[in-house]
Enzyme design. Structure first.
Site, PDB file in Angstrom:
ATOM      1  N   TYR A  83      -9.202 -10.968  -6.950  1.00 32.94           N
ATOM      2  CA  TYR A  83      -8.119 -11.154  -8.166  1.00 32.94           C
ATOM      3  C   TYR A  83      -7.887 -12.176  -8.886  1.00 32.94           C
ATOM      4  CZ  TYR A  83      -6.346  -7.057  -5.303  1.00 32.94           C
ATOM      5  OH  TYR A  83      -6.324  -6.033  -4.747  1.00 32.94           O
ATOM      6  N   ARG A 142      -0.774  -2.091  -6.751  1.00 32.42           N
ATOM      7  CA  ARG A 142      -1.043  -3.213  -6.001  1.00 32.42           C
ATOM      8  C   ARG A 142      -1.946  -4.093  -6.704  1.00 32.42           C
ATOM      9  NH1 ARG A 142      -1.082  -4.620  -0.528  1.00 32.42           N
ATOM     10  NH2 ARG A 142      -3.332  -5.222   0.209  1.00 32.42           N
ATOM     11  N   LYS A 188      -1.786  -2.949   7.939  1.00 31.64           N
ATOM     12  CA  LYS A 188      -2.721  -2.649   9.105  1.00 31.64           C
ATOM     13  C   LYS A 188      -2.514  -3.432  10.255  1.00 31.64           C
ATOM     14  CE  LYS A 188      -6.097  -1.595   5.428  1.00 31.64           C
ATOM     15  NZ  LYS A 188      -7.656  -1.753   4.848  1.00 31.64           N
ATOM     16  N   HIS A 197      -2.933   2.390  -5.640  1.00 28.24           N
ATOM     17  CA  HIS A 197      -3.507   1.078  -5.568  1.00 28.24           C
ATOM     18  C   HIS A 197      -3.572   0.312  -6.817  1.00 28.24           C
ATOM     19  CE1 HIS A 197      -4.791  -0.398  -1.643  1.00 28.24           C
ATOM     20  NE2 HIS A 197      -5.734  -1.135  -2.248  1.00 28.24           N
ATOM     21  N   HIS A 235      -3.276  -9.402   3.286  1.00 28.36           N
ATOM     22  CA  HIS A 235      -4.986  -9.546   3.755  1.00 28.36           C
ATOM     23  C   HIS A 235      -5.260 -10.335   4.831  1.00 28.36           C
ATOM     24  CE1 HIS A 235      -5.930  -8.519  -0.707  1.00 28.36           C
ATOM     25  NE2 HIS A 235      -5.829  -7.463   0.200  1.00 28.36           N
ATOM     26  N   ARG A 280       0.806  -1.101   0.061  1.00 34.07           N
ATOM     27  CA  ARG A 280      -0.021  -0.122  -0.111  1.00 34.07           C
ATOM     28  C   ARG A 280       0.886   1.128   0.120  1.00 34.07           C
ATOM     29  NH1 ARG A 280      -1.760  -3.571   3.942  1.00 34.07           N
ATOM     30  NH2 ARG A 280      -3.718  -4.705   3.465  1.00 34.07           N
TER      31      ARG A 280
END
Length: 336
Positions: free
Chosen positions: A317, A285, A185, A282, A308, A161
């Site tokens: 994806y 990404r 995150k 993004h 993730h 990110r």
């Protein structure tokens, strides 16, 4: 997104139902108790301010599910993208859950709000040819073209990110071993391999440009002293933390490069080479994940590289582009 728990730490501000101060009480709680990132807390705060703008003089406790449906419709009238509307509703659900924990609300009606199936939409991706053009867009006539090329190469090579890239530190680089450490995150750390071209781009930036960018922030002479710095193969990632800013990518003033600036750079180079101008970091990404899966990578591996928490997020994806479908159909169908 961290799970909300009943507040236990003293000293946090108490929410006042139906007032703007409840936003700040919630933000303080989310940051201190749930350890959510600054970006996540800031997003909650922005979304909830918009909710209170719609709420006006009404009481939160008196809202019905039909009222919240009107709020969702009102968001649509603000010319927000579907993804933004969905995020606003998620923020509202988390905020109402917090008010439940505080005993202000008995039930969380926001949980009943439906949202558009955002994640079922196929994300915009670039073709390998478009990526190649974009990554080669920074040229010697650009002020910091080696830095910019290293930024683009890393975005595509790692799938990280933009906030992760902006916070990448010298000590996170392990170029000799061919990988770097990204913090995603929840401050979760993951190891991401670096390809030959990404590694070469970063090494060129570290040797030729970063030493000159460090000077304005660490020398009283300021930017005028940049020309006096030696240019050559400097192994900057091996320098001690006290020799300059810890961040990998620096601005022209020797400070940490902001993620907003990285967005601007991506769009500038996209415009230069004719890649769709509405792309963002993004998009690289998305392209990274899509090209990895199209090349045969395991879904679990891609999930780990992207950071993730849930594999269902990675599954968006697994789509294949129309041209590939046509090629397969033409090759194998007896009446193609």
């Amino acid at each position: 997104m961290g799970a909300l728990r009943r507040p236990v730490r003293p000293g946090l501000p108490k929410p006042q139902p139906g007032t703007i101060s409840s936003i700040e009480a919630f933000a303080a709680y989310a940051a201190s108790e749930c350890h959510l990132s600054e970006n996540t807390v800031a997003a909650y705060r922005r979304d909830l301010r918009r909710f209170f703008e719609w709420l006006g003089e009404r009481s939160i406790g008196g809202l019905k599910i039909a009222d919240l449906g009107d709020y969702a419709a009102w968001l649509g009238q603000q010319a927000l993208a579907p993804a933004s509307i969905a995020r606003h509703l998620v923020s509202l659900r988390v905020f109402f859950r917090y008010l439940q924990l505080e005993g202000i609300l008995q039930e969380n009606l926001a949980e009943l709000l439906g949202s558009q199936k955002i994640w079922e939409r196929i994300p915009r991706v670039l073709t390998p040819q478009q990526v190649e053009k974009l990554l080669e867009a920074p040229a010697p006539h650009d002020p910091f073209w080696r830095r910019d090329r290293a930024i683009l190469e890393l975005l595509y090579a790692t799938g990280c990110r933009v906030s992760e890239l902006a916070h990448l530190r010298l000590q996170d680089l392990h170029l000799d071993q061919g990988y770097c450490l990204c913090r995603g995150k929840g401050d979760k750390e993951r190891m991401v391999p670096l390809g030959i071209r990404a590694k070469a781009a970063v090494e060129a930036y570290l040797a030729e440009e970063r030493p000159r960018l460090v000077k304005p922030a660490t020398s009283p002479e300021g930017a005028s002293a940049c020309s006096s710095l030696p240019v050559g193969p400097v192994r900057a990632w091996e320098s001690s933390p006290g020799e300059g800013p810890p961040w990998l990518f620096l601005s022209s003033r020797g400070r940490q490069l902001r993620r907003e600036r990285i967005w601007e750079l991506v769009k500038r180079y996209a415009l230069r080479v004719g890649v769709p101008a509405d792309i963002s970091p993004h998009t690289l990404r998305h392209s990274f994940a899509t090209h990895m899966l199209a090349g045969g990578a395991d879904l679990r591996v891609v999930q780990e590289m992207l950071g993730h928490a849930n594999i269902t997020t990675t599954q968006i994806y697994t789509h294949v582009d129309l041209n590939r479908l046509k090629a397969i159909h033409k090759r194998f169908h007896p009446r193609a």
